[in-house]
Write a protein that holds these residues in place. Structure first.
Motif, PDB file in Angstrom:
ATOM      1  N   GLU A   6       0.838  -1.208   0.000  1.00  0.00           N
ATOM      2  CA  GLU A   6       0.000   0.000   0.000  1.00  0.00           C
ATOM      3  C   GLU A   6       0.869   1.253   0.000  1.00  0.00           C
ATOM      4  O   GLU A   6       0.618   2.196  -0.762  1.00  0.00           O
ATOM      5  N   ARG A   7       1.907   1.272   0.825  1.00  0.00           N
ATOM      6  CA  ARG A   7       2.786   2.446   0.886  1.00  0.00           C
ATOM      7  C   ARG A   7       3.445   2.722  -0.466  1.00  0.00           C
ATOM      8  O   ARG A   7       3.693   3.873  -0.819  1.00  0.00           O
ATOM      9  N   LEU A   8       3.707   1.659  -1.229  1.00  0.00           N
ATOM     10  CA  LEU A   8       4.334   1.824  -2.538  1.00  0.00           C
ATOM     11  C   LEU A   8       3.322   2.064  -3.653  1.00  0.00           C
ATOM     12  O   LEU A   8       3.695   2.221  -4.812  1.00  0.00           O
ATOM     13  N   GLY A   9       2.039   2.062  -3.308  1.00  0.00           N
ATOM     14  CA  GLY A   9       1.001   2.315  -4.297  1.00  0.00           C
ATOM     15  C   GLY A   9       0.672   1.112  -5.171  1.00  0.00           C
ATOM     16  O   GLY A   9       0.057   1.263  -6.220  1.00  0.00           O
ATOM     17  N   LEU A  10       1.078  -0.075  -4.735  1.00  0.00           N
ATOM     18  CA  LEU A  10       0.817  -1.285  -5.515  1.00  0.00           C
ATOM     19  C   LEU A  10      -0.593  -1.820  -5.288  1.00  0.00           C
ATOM     20  O   LEU A  10      -1.131  -2.520  -6.144  1.00  0.00           O
ATOM     21  N   ILE A  11      -1.155  -1.510  -4.137  1.00  0.00           N
ATOM     22  CA  ILE A  11      -2.556  -1.833  -3.843  1.00  0.00           C
ATOM     23  C   ILE A  11      -3.190  -0.577  -3.252  1.00  0.00           C
ATOM     24  O   ILE A  11      -2.496   0.237  -2.637  1.00  0.00           O
ATOM     25  N   PRO A  12      -4.499  -0.407  -3.422  1.00  0.00           N
ATOM     26  CA  PRO A  12      -5.122   0.820  -2.935  1.00  0.00           C
ATOM     27  C   PRO A  12      -5.267   0.873  -1.417  1.00  0.00           C
ATOM     28  O   PRO A  12      -5.198   1.942  -0.833  1.00  0.00           O
ATOM     29  N   SER A  13      -5.466  -0.283  -0.774  1.00  0.00           N
ATOM     30  CA  SER A  13      -5.719  -0.279   0.659  1.00  0.00           C
ATOM     31  C   SER A  13      -5.451  -1.655   1.250  1.00  0.00           C
ATOM     32  O   SER A  13      -6.035  -2.651   0.813  1.00  0.00           O
ATOM     33  N   ALA A  14      -4.582  -1.698   2.251  1.00  0.00           N
ATOM     34  CA  ALA A  14      -4.321  -2.965   2.948  1.00  0.00           C
ATOM     35  C   ALA A  14      -5.578  -3.430   3.679  1.00  0.00           C
ATOM     36  O   ALA A  14      -5.867  -4.628   3.718  1.00  0.00           O
ATOM     37  N   ASP A  15      -6.326  -2.495   4.241  1.00  0.00           N
ATOM     38  CA  ASP A  15      -7.552  -2.867   4.960  1.00  0.00           C
ATOM     39  C   ASP A  15      -8.578  -3.493   4.025  1.00  0.00           C
ATOM     40  O   ASP A  15      -9.206  -4.499   4.369  1.00  0.00           O
ATOM     41  N   LEU A  16      -8.742  -2.906   2.848  1.00  0.00           N
ATOM     42  CA  LEU A  16      -9.669  -3.478   1.869  1.00  0.00           C
ATOM     43  C   LEU A  16      -9.195  -4.860   1.448  1.00  0.00           C
ATOM     44  O   LEU A  16      -9.982  -5.790   1.317  1.00  0.00           O
ATOM     45  N   TRP A  17      -7.896  -5.008   1.245  1.00  0.00           N
ATOM     46  CA  TRP A  17      -7.344  -6.297   0.843  1.00  0.00           C
ATOM     47  C   TRP A  17      -7.635  -7.354   1.910  1.00  0.00           C
ATOM     48  O   TRP A  17      -8.005  -8.488   1.590  1.00  0.00           O
ATOM     49  N   LEU A  18      -7.482  -6.988   3.182  1.00  0.00           N
ATOM     50  CA  LEU A  18      -7.774  -7.929   4.265  1.00  0.00           C
ATOM     51  C   LEU A  18      -9.261  -8.277   4.309  1.00  0.00           C
ATOM     52  O   LEU A  18      -9.627  -9.426   4.579  1.00  0.00           O
TER      53      LEU A  18
END
Length: 94
Positions: free
Chosen positions: A28-40
């Motif tokens: 997420e910090r690198l902008g590879l995914i929009p949100s770690a929370d959403l991913w979880l």
């Protein structure tokens, strides 16, 4: 992706893979995914569909529809990881 692809990506770029949550936070910090929370949350949805026997067709339908609405997040993340590896010269991207 959270269990296999992100740790493999971190290893490929010279980082030490960590827990799923830490790997997602880094992505997420690198902008590879929009949100770690959403991913979880999507991971919990996936686990519900795969590991629980859903007897109510409406519950299963709702879960499948929710997963389908977020399909682009998965494909975009895979594309972003590949693009990052290509940018670093680790792979060739066609």
């Amino acid at each position: 992706m959270g269990d296999k692809l992100l740790p493999a990506w971190r290893s490929a770029v010279g980082e030490t893979p960590a827990t799923v949550a830490d790997n997602l936070d880094r992505a997420e910090r690198l902008g590879l995914i929009p949100s770690a929370d959403l991913w979880l949350a999507l991971r919990r949805l996936r686990n519900q569909m795969v590991h629980e026997y859903i007897e109510d067709p409406s519950v299963l339908s709702n879960a499948l529809n929710a997963a389908h609405t977020h399909l682009a997040i998965l494909t975009d993340a895979a594309d972003a990881l590949l693009a990052d590896l290509a940018q670093r010269g680790i792979i060739e991207q066609s």
